[in-house]
Design an enzyme around this catalytic site. Structure first.
Site, PDB file in Angstrom:
ATOM      1  N   ASN A  50      42.858  39.902  46.806  1.00  0.00           N
ATOM      2  CA  ASN A  50      43.524  38.985  45.811  1.00  0.00           C
ATOM      3  C   ASN A  50      44.795  39.552  45.632  1.00  0.00           C
ATOM      4  OD1 ASN A  50      44.459  37.347  43.680  1.00  0.00           O
ATOM      5  ND2 ASN A  50      42.882  37.954  42.371  1.00  0.00           N
ATOM      6  N   TRP A  51      45.910  38.700  46.196  1.00  0.00           N
ATOM      7  CA  TRP A  51      47.317  39.256  46.119  1.00  0.00           C
ATOM      8  C   TRP A  51      47.779  39.292  44.679  1.00  0.00           C
ATOM      9  CZ3 TRP A  51      49.810  38.051  51.449  1.00  0.00           C
ATOM     10  CH2 TRP A  51      49.094  38.689  52.383  1.00  0.00           C
ATOM     11  N   LYS A  52      47.020  38.334  43.893  1.00  0.00           N
ATOM     12  CA  LYS A  52      47.716  38.023  42.760  1.00  0.00           C
ATOM     13  C   LYS A  52      49.229  37.620  42.697  1.00  0.00           C
ATOM     14  CE  LYS A  52      44.450  41.078  40.636  1.00  0.00           C
ATOM     15  NZ  LYS A  52      43.741  42.012  39.521  1.00  0.00           N
ATOM     16  N   HIS A 111      39.064  33.562  37.439  1.00  0.00           N
ATOM     17  CA  HIS A 111      39.499  35.040  37.585  1.00  0.00           C
ATOM     18  C   HIS A 111      39.408  35.579  35.995  1.00  0.00           C
ATOM     19  CE1 HIS A 111      41.591  38.654  38.097  1.00  0.00           C
ATOM     20  NE2 HIS A 111      41.020  38.724  39.242  1.00  0.00           N
ATOM     21  N   GLU A 169      41.773  37.201  34.857  1.00  0.00           N
ATOM     22  CA  GLU A 169      43.132  36.943  34.325  1.00  0.00           C
ATOM     23  C   GLU A 169      43.328  35.515  33.668  1.00  0.00           C
ATOM     24  OE1 GLU A 169      44.754  38.860  37.598  1.00  0.00           O
ATOM     25  OE2 GLU A 169      44.027  40.655  37.026  1.00  0.00           O
ATOM     26  N   GLU A 214      33.348  40.863  38.413  1.00  0.00           N
ATOM     27  CA  GLU A 214      34.323  41.801  38.008  1.00  0.00           C
ATOM     28  C   GLU A 214      34.285  42.174  36.688  1.00  0.00           C
ATOM     29  OE1 GLU A 214      37.806  41.164  41.096  1.00  0.00           O
ATOM     30  OE2 GLU A 214      37.912  39.456  39.557  1.00  0.00           O
ATOM     31  N   GLY A 250      41.714  46.715  37.648  1.00  0.00           N
ATOM     32  CA  GLY A 250      43.225  47.414  37.468  1.00  0.00           C
ATOM     33  C   GLY A 250      43.679  48.504  36.866  1.00  0.00           C
ATOM     34  N   SER A 309      38.883  47.905  40.762  1.00  0.00           N
ATOM     35  CA  SER A 309      39.285  49.123  41.179  1.00  0.00           C
ATOM     36  C   SER A 309      38.568  49.547  42.739  1.00  0.00           C
ATOM     37  CB  SER A 309      39.164  50.096  40.204  1.00  0.00           C
ATOM     38  OG  SER A 309      39.895  49.832  39.031  1.00  0.00           O
ATOM     39  N   GLY A 317      41.902  43.768  44.421  1.00  0.00           N
ATOM     40  CA  GLY A 317      43.259  43.403  44.001  1.00  0.00           C
ATOM     41  C   GLY A 317      44.305  44.394  44.661  1.00  0.00           C
ATOM     42  N   GLY A 318      44.774  45.260  43.926  1.00  0.00           N
ATOM     43  CA  GLY A 318      45.789  46.417  44.218  1.00  0.00           C
ATOM     44  C   GLY A 318      45.647  46.972  45.672  1.00  0.00           C
TER      45      GLY A 318
HETATM   46  P1  13P Z   1      42.059  45.620  41.266  1.00  0.00           P
HETATM   47  O1  13P Z   1      41.326  45.887  42.583  1.00  0.00           O
HETATM   48  O2  13P Z   1      43.431  45.824  41.142  1.00  0.00           O
HETATM   49  O3  13P Z   1      41.259  46.333  40.125  1.00  0.00           O
HETATM   50  O4  13P Z   1      41.673  44.016  40.823  1.00  0.00           O
HETATM   51  C1  13P Z   1      40.546  43.622  41.013  1.00  0.00           C
HETATM   52  C2  13P Z   1      40.622  42.124  40.969  1.00  0.00           C
HETATM   53  O5  13P Z   1      41.108  41.425  39.911  1.00  0.00           O
HETATM   54  C3  13P Z   1      40.385  41.339  42.231  1.00  0.00           C
HETATM   55  O6  13P Z   1      40.225  39.852  41.898  1.00  0.00           O
END
Ligand code: 13P
Length: 249
Positions: free
Chosen positions: A9-11, A94, A96, A166, A172, A212, A233-234
């Site tokens: 997920n590149w956000k 998600h 967020e 999640e 994050g 994470s 994510g990251g």
């Molecule tokens: P991180 O891997 O950066 O913690 O993010 C997880 C996430 O929200 C994937 O959708």
């Protein structure tokens, strides 16, 4: 029987050039790993460019989708628009979206049903906050998010749905759930799916862990019986790190 799915997920990251470079690198890894599925969800604005370098195996996904197929919905993207850009999957609900943009279970359910109606496979994201976990309410929250998220959804084919657990406090933050916490939540969610009465749905639906995930912890997380993949994510923004995650042991 559940093909592992590693999803990035590149956000809200990467410009067009960076997006195309990363996607091309991930596509090469996806081609080299035929026993697992690989997905990326770039920002909407990069989808057309990224599609050009995706190849056959790398699955393209949206980060959200509207429930209507067109109309006066400023700022939204319709399911046929994602389909036209080659998306096969879409992230829904998600953390967020829930916690920064105020999407509730009803809205998430509408988005999910809209996606499915147009042949997109939704990745329904669920997860408790730290406050909810500390109050002993984790399973109650997951149950509500699963039941309301899947309200009025006729589940017939387990390939048509993915769930991602999640925990909000792990996203994050560099803090992952322990393998026991992840397995406990995943097993619980699979049990909820079994309540639908269709044995093949519970057994066949993939449940991803997110929060994470990185190159150092992916092997332990993926070793859990009910963890069928990762939503990253990251660590999905680096070709090298994401390759290591895709190649989990
Ligand atoms: P991180 O891997 O950066 O913690 O993010 C997880 C996430 O929200 C994937 O959708």
């Amino acid at each position: 029987m559940r093909t592992p799915l590693i999803a990035g997920n590149w956000k809200m990251h990467l410009n067009l050039t960076e997006a195309a470079e990363l996607a091309a690198a991930v596509a090469r890894v996806a081609e080299a790993c035929p026993d697992r599925e690989v997905m990326i969800a770039p920002p909407f604005t990069s989808l057309a460019r990224v599609r050009e370098v995706c190849g056959e195996r790398l699955i393209l996904a949206g980060q959200n989708v509207c429930w209507e197929e067109k109309g006066a919905f400023t700022g939204e993207i319709a399911p046929p628009m994602l389909r036209e850009l080659g998306c096969r999957m879409v992230i829904i609900g998600h953390s967020e979206r829930r916690h920064v943009f105020g999407e509730d279970d009803q809205m998430i359910n509408r988005r999910l049903r809209g996606a499915m109606a147009h042949g997109l496979v939704p990745i329904l994201c669920i997860g408790e906050t730290l406050e909810e976990r500390d109050a002993g309410r984790t399973m109650e929250v997951l149950e509500r998010q699963v039941r309301q998220g899947l309200d009025q959804v006729g589940l017939e084919d387990p390939a048509r749905l993915v769930i991602a657990y999640e925990p909000v406090w792990a996203i994050g933050t560099g803090k992952t759930a322990t393998t026991a916490q992840a397995q406990e939540a995943h097993e619980f969610v699979r049990g909820l799916l079994a309540d639908t009465g269709e044995k093949n749905i519970a057994e066949g639906t993939r449940i991803l862990y997110g929060g994470s995930v990185n190159a150092a912890n992916v092997d332990d997380i993926m070793a859990q019986a009910d963890v069928d993949g990762a939503l990253v994510g990251g660590a999905s923004l680096s070709a090298e790190t994401f390759e290591r995650i895709i190649r989990f042991a």
